[in-house]
Design an enzyme around this catalytic site. Structure first.
Site, PDB file in Angstrom:
ATOM      1  N   HIS A   6      64.145  39.316  49.950  1.00 22.25           N
ATOM      2  CA  HIS A   6      63.646  39.083  48.587  1.00 22.25           C
ATOM      3  C   HIS A   6      63.712  40.341  47.715  1.00 22.25           C
ATOM      4  O   HIS A   6      63.923  40.258  46.517  1.00 22.25           O
ATOM      5  CB  HIS A   6      62.198  38.574  48.616  1.00 22.25           C
ATOM      6  CG  HIS A   6      62.049  37.247  49.278  1.00 22.25           C
ATOM      7  ND1 HIS A   6      61.830  37.126  50.632  1.00 22.25           N
ATOM      8  CD2 HIS A   6      62.119  36.000  48.783  1.00 22.25           C
ATOM      9  CE1 HIS A   6      61.753  35.840  50.937  1.00 22.25           C
ATOM     10  NE2 HIS A   6      61.929  35.132  49.837  1.00 22.25           N
ATOM     11  N   GLU A  83      57.874  42.838  53.437  1.00 21.78           N
ATOM     12  CA  GLU A  83      59.240  43.357  53.519  1.00 21.78           C
ATOM     13  C   GLU A  83      59.255  44.882  53.430  1.00 21.78           C
ATOM     14  O   GLU A  83      60.044  45.543  54.116  1.00 21.78           O
ATOM     15  CB  GLU A  83      60.115  42.690  52.447  1.00 21.78           C
ATOM     16  CG  GLU A  83      60.252  41.183  52.723  1.00 21.78           C
ATOM     17  CD  GLU A  83      61.358  40.479  51.932  1.00 21.78           C
ATOM     18  OE1 GLU A  83      62.065  41.127  51.148  1.00 21.78           O
ATOM     19  OE2 GLU A  83      61.488  39.242  52.118  1.00 21.78           O
ATOM     20  N   ARG A 171      38.202  31.248  32.056  1.00 25.40           N
ATOM     21  CA  ARG A 171      38.629  31.302  30.645  1.00 25.40           C
ATOM     22  C   ARG A 171      38.684  29.873  30.108  1.00 25.40           C
ATOM     23  O   ARG A 171      39.263  28.993  30.744  1.00 25.40           O
ATOM     24  CB  ARG A 171      40.004  31.960  30.535  1.00 25.40           C
ATOM     25  CG  ARG A 171      39.970  33.465  30.670  1.00 25.40           C
ATOM     26  CD  ARG A 171      41.329  34.065  30.331  1.00 25.40           C
ATOM     27  NE  ARG A 171      41.197  35.465  29.986  1.00 25.40           N
ATOM     28  CZ  ARG A 171      41.369  36.459  30.860  1.00 25.40           C
ATOM     29  NH1 ARG A 171      41.690  36.194  32.106  1.00 25.40           N
ATOM     30  NH2 ARG A 171      41.229  37.715  30.480  1.00 25.40           N
ATOM     31  N   ARG A 226      35.460  41.290  28.975  1.00 23.86           N
ATOM     32  CA  ARG A 226      35.249  39.847  28.850  1.00 23.86           C
ATOM     33  C   ARG A 226      33.910  39.497  28.206  1.00 23.86           C
ATOM     34  O   ARG A 226      33.711  38.368  27.788  1.00 23.86           O
ATOM     35  CB  ARG A 226      35.374  39.200  30.233  1.00 23.86           C
ATOM     36  CG  ARG A 226      36.759  39.330  30.881  1.00 23.86           C
ATOM     37  CD  ARG A 226      37.766  38.416  30.245  1.00 23.86           C
ATOM     38  NE  ARG A 226      37.280  37.061  30.168  1.00 23.86           N
ATOM     39  CZ  ARG A 226      37.243  36.194  31.193  1.00 23.86           C
ATOM     40  NH1 ARG A 226      37.705  36.555  32.383  1.00 23.86           N
ATOM     41  NH2 ARG A 226      36.781  34.970  31.032  1.00 23.86           N
TER      42      ARG A 226
END
Ligand code: URA
Length: 260
Positions: A6, A83, A171, A226
């Site tokens: 990948h 990987e 959210r 937030r």
């Protein structure tokens, strides 16, 4: 055929690099590589780009370091760690962005994660939910010393790593405007439990690395508080990225110089 399918990388590409800085965004790889090249007094060159994985190698006097984007979220982060581990990397530093819950933390500050609440799915494929998602102390210490050295305002604490940006981080500014019951009130609950911030990769990174006996840490720049707004100010992004990169690069330099 590359050894890491990948990532489109083989062991030889890494030139012995054992430490990797992991942003989520492929677009941040050049800036991190340039920052590392400055910190390590070396040269950076791009290695590969495949799907969300973009990589660069920095060859510095104290040793090589890799930069690799993970893409957003746990599944692609788990592939990256798997990987890279097979290519010889044993130390991982996530350099990302985040939204914070306590009122006193400001956009532009950075959060260094001591551990992460496992609101992801990928880490459960590596260890049962009772297994903690904790950062490695040596990597975390390097990030803290690095942050102190840069003078950037920083906070150490627990992160919540969510598989979703919207419902999992409670959210409501979404298409449906609905958040399932499991997450209703969750932001306030995490804040009351002294969780500092939301992001989307640290828990997977910590669990995958710990279960393999490898080391991981995370530093994230604060894009939004937030308790004040849901809006991410695009003008702030460059400063937040620069702060995060500065702390991550300083930590890499310290780990390499200390032979740690
Ligand atoms: N990344 C997240 O996952 N959440 C935020 O609020 C900001 C960045």
């Amino acid at each position: 055929m590359p050894e890491a399918h990948h990532l489109a990388l083989s062991r030889g590409d890494l030139a012995g690099a054992r430490i990797a800085v992991l942003p989520g965004d492929p677009g941040r790889v050049p800036a991190i590589a340039a920052g590392l090249a400055r910190s390590l007094a070396g040269d950076a060159r791009e290695l590969s780009a495949n799907r969300e994985y973009r990589s660069a190698l920095v060859q510095g006097g104290v040793g090589p370091a890799l930069v690799l984007s993970t893409g957003i979220g746990g599944p692609s982060t788990a592939i990256a760690v798997e990987e890279l581990a097979r290519l010889g990397v044993d130390t991982f530093i996530r350099a990302g962005t985040t939204g914070v819950l306590p009122e006193h933390i400001e956009p532009g500050d950075v959060i260094i994660s001591s551990g992460a609440v496992r609101l992801d799915g990928a880490s459960t494929h590596y260890a049962p939910i009772e297994y903690p998602a904790v950062a490695h102390p040596t990597v975390t210490a390097a990030l803290l010393v690095g942050a102190r050295h840069t003078g950037i305002r920083h906070h150490l604490g627990i992160t919540a790593s969510s598989d979703t940006f919207y419902p999992g981080q409670e959210r409501y500014d979404t298409f449906s405007g609905y958040v399932i019951r499991r997450f209703q009130g969750s932001a306030e609950e995490w804040r009351r439990l002294h969780v500092l911030n939301y992001e989307m990769e640290a828990a997977t990174l910590f669990v995958v690395a710990s279960t393999m006996g490898l080391r991981a840490g995370a530093v994230c720049g604060v894009l939004v508080n937030r308790t004040q707004t849901e809006r991410i100010d695009p003008e702030l992004v460059t400063r937040v990225e620069a702060n995060t990169i500065a702390v991550a690069c300083e930590a890499v330099r310290r780990l390499l110089e200390g032979g740690e």
